[in-house]
Structure formats: C-alpha cells, structure tokens
Write an enzyme that holds these catalytic residues in place. Structure first.
Site, PDB file in Angstrom:
ATOM      1  N   ASP A 185      49.934  -3.652  23.460  1.00 26.06           N
ATOM      2  CA  ASP A 185      50.497  -4.996  23.626  1.00 26.06           C
ATOM      3  C   ASP A 185      50.141  -5.584  24.994  1.00 26.06           C
ATOM      4  OD1 ASP A 185      51.973  -7.183  22.782  1.00 26.06           O
ATOM      5  OD2 ASP A 185      53.733  -6.010  22.217  1.00 26.06           O
ATOM      6  N   ASP A 205      53.626 -14.001  17.264  1.00 24.44           N
ATOM      7  CA  ASP A 205      54.349 -13.138  16.321  1.00 24.44           C
ATOM      8  C   ASP A 205      54.722 -13.891  15.048  1.00 24.44           C
ATOM      9  OD1 ASP A 205      54.151 -11.216  18.213  1.00 24.44           O
ATOM     10  OD2 ASP A 205      56.310 -10.952  18.528  1.00 24.44           O
TER      11      ASP A 205
HETATM   12  C1  GLA Z   1      55.226  -8.283  20.910  1.00 21.71           C
HETATM   13  C2  GLA Z   1      54.324  -8.004  19.715  1.00 21.71           C
HETATM   14  C3  GLA Z   1      55.185  -7.644  18.513  1.00 21.71           C
HETATM   15  C4  GLA Z   1      56.046  -6.433  18.860  1.00 21.71           C
HETATM   16  C5  GLA Z   1      56.882  -6.687  20.070  1.00 21.71           C
HETATM   17  C6  GLA Z   1      57.602  -5.447  20.571  1.00 21.71           C
HETATM   18  O1  GLA Z   1      55.970  -9.432  20.715  1.00 21.71           O
HETATM   19  O2  GLA Z   1      53.521  -9.102  19.419  1.00 21.71           O
HETATM   20  O3  GLA Z   1      54.385  -7.384  17.373  1.00 21.71           O
HETATM   21  O4  GLA Z   1      55.198  -5.320  19.055  1.00 21.71           O
HETATM   22  O5  GLA Z   1      56.089  -7.182  21.151  1.00 21.71           O
HETATM   23  O6  GLA Z   1      58.366  -5.666  21.696  1.00 21.71           O
END
Ligand code: GLA
Length: 405
Positions: A150, A205
C-alpha cells in the site's frame, strides 16, 4: 590467474544483477483470483476467520472455479522486535504466520499478506519503509505467496523507486511472491510497473454500492460504476496483459448490494480482465452470492488466455456495450445497464462491425456468423444472423459469449 578471477567476478556480478533486475515472472499469467479480508472485516481479523474462510474456499466450489489466494489485509501486525523484524499480533494471530500458511497450503490454497511502502500502513501499523529486505525475508520464511503493498504515509517518496525496492527485496528473499501494487493509480503505475509488480490498483477504494461516492472528508471511496469509469480505459488497457494487470480493486459481491448489482459488478470485472478477489464473508454467504462468484463461464472470460482487457464499444442510452476479444476468435459482449430502470435493447449485429485496433481483431457479422450464449442463463440464445432484442433490468447486465460457427 588474476585476470581469470576478475573475469569470473564480473560474470558473477552481472549474473547477480540480472537476477536482481527482474520480478518473479509467470506468477500471474491470468488475473489473480482469491479473497481479501479488507472489504468485509477491515481491521477485525484473526487467524480463526482466515482459517474459516480458507475452509470454505476449499470446499464450496470456489477453489475448483479457480480461486487461489487467501489474502490478509491491514491490521494483522504486532510490533517489530529489537532487530527490526515484524511479528503478527500475538492476540489475533497467536499461532503465528507460518502455522497459518501451513494451514492454508494444506487446503490447496495460497496465503497473501499486506504491508505499506511508507512509515505506517493506512491503518496505522508498522510500514515497511526502511525494513523492506527484513520484511521480505520474514514473509518468505512464513511461506507467504502474495503481497499487497500500500501507499499511505509515503510523503517524500517516489512510487516507482519505492516499489522497485520491494521487488528487489522479494527477489533477494528468494520465495516467488506476487507483488500487488496499491497506490490507487495516483502515480500512473501502468506506465512503469509492468516489470515491477503483477498487478496495480488503478483507482481509489471501492465502496459497497453500485452508483455512489462515499465522502470520507479528505478522500472518497467509490461505487462500482464510478470505479469502472474513473480512468481512461483506452489508455489503461494498453498496459494490461499476462503477468501485469490493471486492478480496479477487490470485489464487494455479497456485501449488501442487490443480486442484479452483484451480477453486473462481477461481469464487468471479468470484462476488464480484473483480478477476481472476493471481499465478502465466505463463511456466511447465500447461494446467490456463491453462484455469482463461481460462474465458470463468466470466469472463463476473465481468465481467457489472451489476457485482453475489454473496452467500451458504444453506448445506447443508459446501456454501455463492452466487448472483450477472447481466444479462438470468440468475443465476450456485455450490455451494462447503468440506469435504475429496465432498458429495452436492440442490437443489429450486421450493422456493427466490432474492431479492436489495439489488438488487431475484427468481428464482421455480415461475413461470419456467431452463436450467442447467455453467460448468466447458461443457455444458447440464438445467432448473430438476427438482431438481438432483450430487456436488461436496471443495474444489471446481459453478458454473452459469441463463438464463430
Ligand atoms: C487502503 C487500500 C485498501 C485497504 C486499506 C487498509 O485504503 O486501498 O484496499 O488495504 O488501505 O488500511
């Protein structure tokens, strides 16, 4: 003698550099399929949940349909020890990650884990910044097969170099691990990540709704339709293919949308050659959700050997027509109704020669006849010799596979 030694050293150095200069190839020749904990469980995870999900996947038909990875997302972490090695939370993963990967492997599945290129993960746990090689070694020792990496808390870092560091660390640790790049498309990874990772997120997301934006204040998450149209698909699709996929995020099927919406969501992920990573509680899903997730004919569109990402061919009022060239001169076509109401469609094949300039395919229905198979009815519904007439319910699809007769 001195010269021979020098020559040998140079050869060895070049060899080492060569090894270090590649990702593990061939790990994702078709888009990865599996499950991830985040969309349903967020930080409320523990080893029993992960084991329970693996049990389900191995026995409910998903593994046989191609699902392979059980991926733990954020919040599995405990602390780093005095030498800097990361450990799982002793409270939530008391048996440790090696025991968990042994368990998952014993079910014929693979285990994935999550980290972050920055100082902290998005959930505030220790990130891999400055610990990349140690973390990669730890994952390899634990028997991890997939890493989602990430991009929170990365102020001052450059994405390409940072992901390259993790690729090198994984390579040095020696265990083949899929590298899933997750920087939300902010740094256009499609331009630079082909040789670094096996898939890269293209959007922010996903949110568990079909048509919405969910405002978190400083950032938003997005419904299925917003994800589909968030980037220029014609640009993106050039960069997708075997071992390097665009990733429009993990799926929300079974997390509360209607059956129509879930079906449309799944169909579109297949049309986009997206990774099929389920995000629901597999232990508690209903029969309709399982049926969607295990529709083998839809999955075959996603997993097609050519690995071509589909494209929007045209729009007819609320209906977008997506097409995806498949092996053996087949074609998938998906009528996506973005409206809430039923749409009556009429599509005269002979008036539509579908051309994929990028991949060099032409489908001329005046010259060749194709059979039409409805991938959700699982029935042959006619041929391209006659115009297609159909009703597509609101927020749903008609998804067909065309085969050359
Ligand atoms: C980010 C990623 C998500 C998830 C969260 C976890 O937002 O894009 O898919 O992994 O972090 O904290």
């Amino acid at each position: 003698m001195k010269q021979i030694k020098l020559l040998l050293s140079i050869v060895l150095l070049l060899f080492t550099m060569q090894i270090g200069a590649q990702k593990f190839e061939g790990l994702a020749l078709t888009p990865p399929m599996g499950w991830n904990s985040w969309n349903h469980f967020a930080c409320e995870i523990n080893e029993d949940i992960i084991k329970g999900v693996a049990d389900e996947m191995a026995s409910n038909g998903m593994r046989d349909a191609g699902y392979e990875y059980i991926n733990i997302d954020d919040c599995w972490h405990g602390e780093r020890d005095s030498l800097g090695f990361i450990h799982p939370s002793p409270e939530h993963f008391p048996s440790g990650m090696k025991a968990l990967s042994d368990y998952v492997h014993s079910k014929g599945l693979k285990l994935g884990i999550y980290s972050d290129a920055g100082w902290k993960t998005c959930g505030g746990h220790p990130g891999s910044r400055g610990h990349e090689y140690q973390d990669a070694m730890q994952y390899a020792k634990w028997g991890i097969d997939y890493l989602k990496y990430d991009w929170c808390f990365t102020d001052g870092l450059k994405a390409e170099g940072t992901y390259l560091t993790m690729r090198e660390a994984l390579r040095a640790a020696g265990r083949p691990i899929v590298l899933s790049i997750c920087e939300w498309g902010d740094n256009s990874p499609w331009f630079w990540a082909t040789d670094i990772g096996h898939l890269w997120r293209t959007t922010g997301d996903i949110y568990n709704c079909f048509d919405c934006e969910y405002d978190h204040g400083s950032w938003s998450s997005w419904g299925v339709l917003q994800i589909i149209d968030q980037r220029d698909n014609d640009t993106l699709r050039k960069y997708a293919g075997p071992d390097h996929w665009n990733d429009p995020d993990m799926m929300e099927i079974g997390n509360g949308m209607s059956v129509n919406e879930d079906r449309a969501h799944f169909s579109m992920w297949c049309m986009l050659a997206a990774p099929l990573i389920a995000g629901n509680d597999l232990r508690k899903m209903n029969a309709e959700t399982l049926e969607i997730l295990t529709n083998k004919e839809a999955i075959a569109v996603d997993q097609d050997a050519l690995g071509i990402q589909g494209f929007k061919y045209m729009s007819m009022d609320s209906v977008d027509v997506w097409v995806k060239p498949l092996a053996d001169n087949d074609l998938a076509i998906c009528f996506l109704n973005k409206g809430k109401n039923n749409a009556e469609i009429e599509f005269n094949w002979k008036e539509n020669t579908i051309v994929d300039d990028l991949k060099g395919f032409t489908y001329n229905f005046s010259e060749s006849e194709y059979t039409l198979r409805d991938l959700w009815l699982k029935e042959d519904i006619g041929k391209t010799s006659k115009p297609l007439k159909a009703t597509v319910p609101g927020y749903d699809v008609l998804m067909l596979r065309l085969s050359d007769i």
